[in-house]
Enzyme design. Structure first.
Site, PDB file in Angstrom:
ATOM      1  N   ASP A  13       0.840  -1.207   0.000  1.00 33.22           N
ATOM      2  CA  ASP A  13       0.000   0.000   0.000  1.00 33.22           C
ATOM      3  C   ASP A  13       0.875   1.259   0.000  1.00 33.22           C
ATOM      4  OD1 ASP A  13      -2.189  -1.645   0.141  1.00 33.22           O
ATOM      5  OD2 ASP A  13      -2.843  -1.001   2.136  1.00 33.22           O
ATOM      6  N   GLY A  39      -3.651  -5.059   1.209  1.00 36.39           N
ATOM      7  CA  GLY A  39      -4.390  -5.991   0.348  1.00 36.39           C
ATOM      8  C   GLY A  39      -5.514  -6.577   1.176  1.00 36.39           C
ATOM      9  N   GLU A 136     -10.457  -9.056  -5.178  1.00 36.62           N
ATOM     10  CA  GLU A 136      -9.261  -8.471  -5.807  1.00 36.62           C
ATOM     11  C   GLU A 136      -8.414  -9.539  -6.503  1.00 36.62           C
ATOM     12  OE1 GLU A 136      -8.473  -4.454  -3.168  1.00 36.62           O
ATOM     13  OE2 GLU A 136      -7.381  -6.255  -2.608  1.00 36.62           O
ATOM     14  N   GLY A 249     -12.571  -2.279   7.534  1.00 35.52           N
ATOM     15  CA  GLY A 249     -13.550  -3.285   7.116  1.00 35.52           C
ATOM     16  C   GLY A 249     -12.913  -4.673   7.065  1.00 35.52           C
ATOM     17  N   ASP A 250     -11.643  -4.721   6.682  1.00 37.48           N
ATOM     18  CA  ASP A 250     -10.942  -6.009   6.622  1.00 37.48           C
ATOM     19  C   ASP A 250     -10.706  -6.550   8.038  1.00 37.48           C
ATOM     20  OD1 ASP A 250     -10.797  -5.712   3.857  1.00 37.48           O
ATOM     21  OD2 ASP A 250      -8.887  -4.650   3.972  1.00 37.48           O
ATOM     22  N   GLY A 285      -2.493   3.091   8.236  1.00 34.24           N
ATOM     23  CA  GLY A 285      -2.121   1.893   7.494  1.00 34.24           C
ATOM     24  C   GLY A 285      -3.180   0.815   7.562  1.00 34.24           C
TER      25      GLY A 285
HETATM   26  O1  RIB Z   1      -9.374  -2.636   2.206  1.00 34.34           O
HETATM   27  C1  RIB Z   1      -8.170  -1.925   2.219  1.00 34.34           C
HETATM   28  C2  RIB Z   1      -7.227  -2.522   1.233  1.00 34.34           C
HETATM   29  O2  RIB Z   1      -7.754  -2.329  -0.070  1.00 34.34           O
HETATM   30  C3  RIB Z   1      -5.862  -1.880   1.188  1.00 34.34           C
HETATM   31  O3  RIB Z   1      -4.955  -2.481   2.068  1.00 34.34           O
HETATM   32  C4  RIB Z   1      -5.483  -1.989  -0.272  1.00 34.34           C
HETATM   33  O4  RIB Z   1      -4.386  -2.798  -0.509  1.00 34.34           O
HETATM   34  C5  RIB Z   1      -6.712  -2.509  -0.987  1.00 34.34           C
HETATM   35  O5  RIB Z   1      -6.645  -3.853  -1.243  1.00 34.34           O
END
Ligand code: RIB
Length: 303
Positions: A13, A39, A136, A249-250, A285
């Protein structure tokens, strides 16, 4: 305990902090710039591992420094990386993340090696394991992974991000659909519901009913909701000061799936995932902002 297998992206990123997002044609100066691991797949895998789940990642990275560093970060977080493949001659995926003064982000992703992920070896899945996917990576692979997971009686959670029209045929095969508010509206439109006039709870109910699955929707500072059948569970987010919402969200996704895999009570799972996401927005981050389980415990203890 059930295992969590994340099939997804790993990116480097490039983060640019700006006062305001530039308008088309405008040049603005960044007030801060850095690079870090990210990611959606990698973020979610680290979150699941930090939440305490036995976690494996299936991904593709380039034969470059960014790829090496991602492997190290994942491994240090306790993620099994034996199925992270290296694609020679292709750079590791990259994301260009703009963060504004309110901590909101705007992201462009370049697939790089993520686009080379062509097989998901899910032969070791057992009934009750969880497969966590995002969009992705090539969509054919997402679809294949869903079928393989079901054939082994594993549960499938898909973070439908970024939303893609071509996912329509397999949305009904997903056990838990994970979205943010924007994505929920996009999915609703994709399946022929008119999202525009309805509020988020109404839309989530309608999507869950039409697809016959569970819908988990993050609501930013308002928390999250989860709809299964007629039941709707909503959890408010703890109040925090947001510096960077990237990866929140991740973090929610990883903690949610780890809780489901552990068989914890659903209200506790949702509260924990919301608290973890809230902590993530207080740090810059993506992977670097994913909290450890102890930080989430402290946040929950504060009430
Ligand atoms: O959801 C955030 C992520 O989206 C980031 O870390 C970026 O790499 C994209 O995949």
């Amino acid at each position: 305990m059930s295992e969590v297998v994340v099939v997804g992206s790993a990116n480097v990123d490039h983060r640019l902090v700006v006062a305001d997002f530039p308008a088309p044609g405008q040049t603005v100066k960044a007030v801060e710039f850095d690079t870090g691991p990210g990611g959606k797949g990698a973020n979610q895998a680290v979150a699941a591992a930090r939440a305490g789940a036995k976690t494996q990642m299936i991904a593709s990275i380039g034969a470059d420094l960014a790829g090496q560093s991602l492997r190290q970060v994942l491994s240090q977080a306790g993620v099994d990386i034996t199925k992270v493949q290296v694609s020679p001659g292709v750079p590791t995926g990259a994301a260009y993340v703009m963060v504004n003064g309110a901590g909101e982000n705007s992201i462009i992703v370049a697939a790089g090696a993520n686009g080379d992920l062509s097989a998901a070896d899910l032969a070791t899945l057992s009934p009750g394991d969880y497969v966590l996917l995002q969009l992705e990576i090539p969509l054919e692979l997402v679809e294949e992974a869903i079928f393989k997971a079901h054939s082994r009686q594993a549960k499938v959670v898909v973070n439908v991000s970024p939303v893609d029209d071509r996912t329509r045929p397999f949305l009904g095969l997903i056990d838990v659909l994970l979205v943010n508010e924007l994505e929920l509206g996009q999915v609703a439109e994709l399946i022929g519901l008119s999202a525009a006039e309805a509020d988020v709870a109404v839309t989530a109910r309608a999507v869950a009913k039409k697809l016959g699955n569970t819908v988990a929707c993050t609501l930013g500072a308002k928390g999250a909701l989860l709809v299964t059948g007629d039941e709707l569970l909503a959890v408010d987010a703890p109040r925090v000061t947001a510096v960077d919402t990237t990866g929140a969200g991740d973090t929610f996704a990883g903690y949610l799936v780890a809780g489901l895999a552990a068989g914890d009570p659903i209200p506790d799972v949702l509260a924990r995932a919301v608290a973890a996401g809230a902590i993530a927005v207080t740090k810059p981050g993506a992977i670097n902002a994913v909290p450890l389980a102890a930080e989430v415990d402290r946040m929950l203890a504060k009430g």
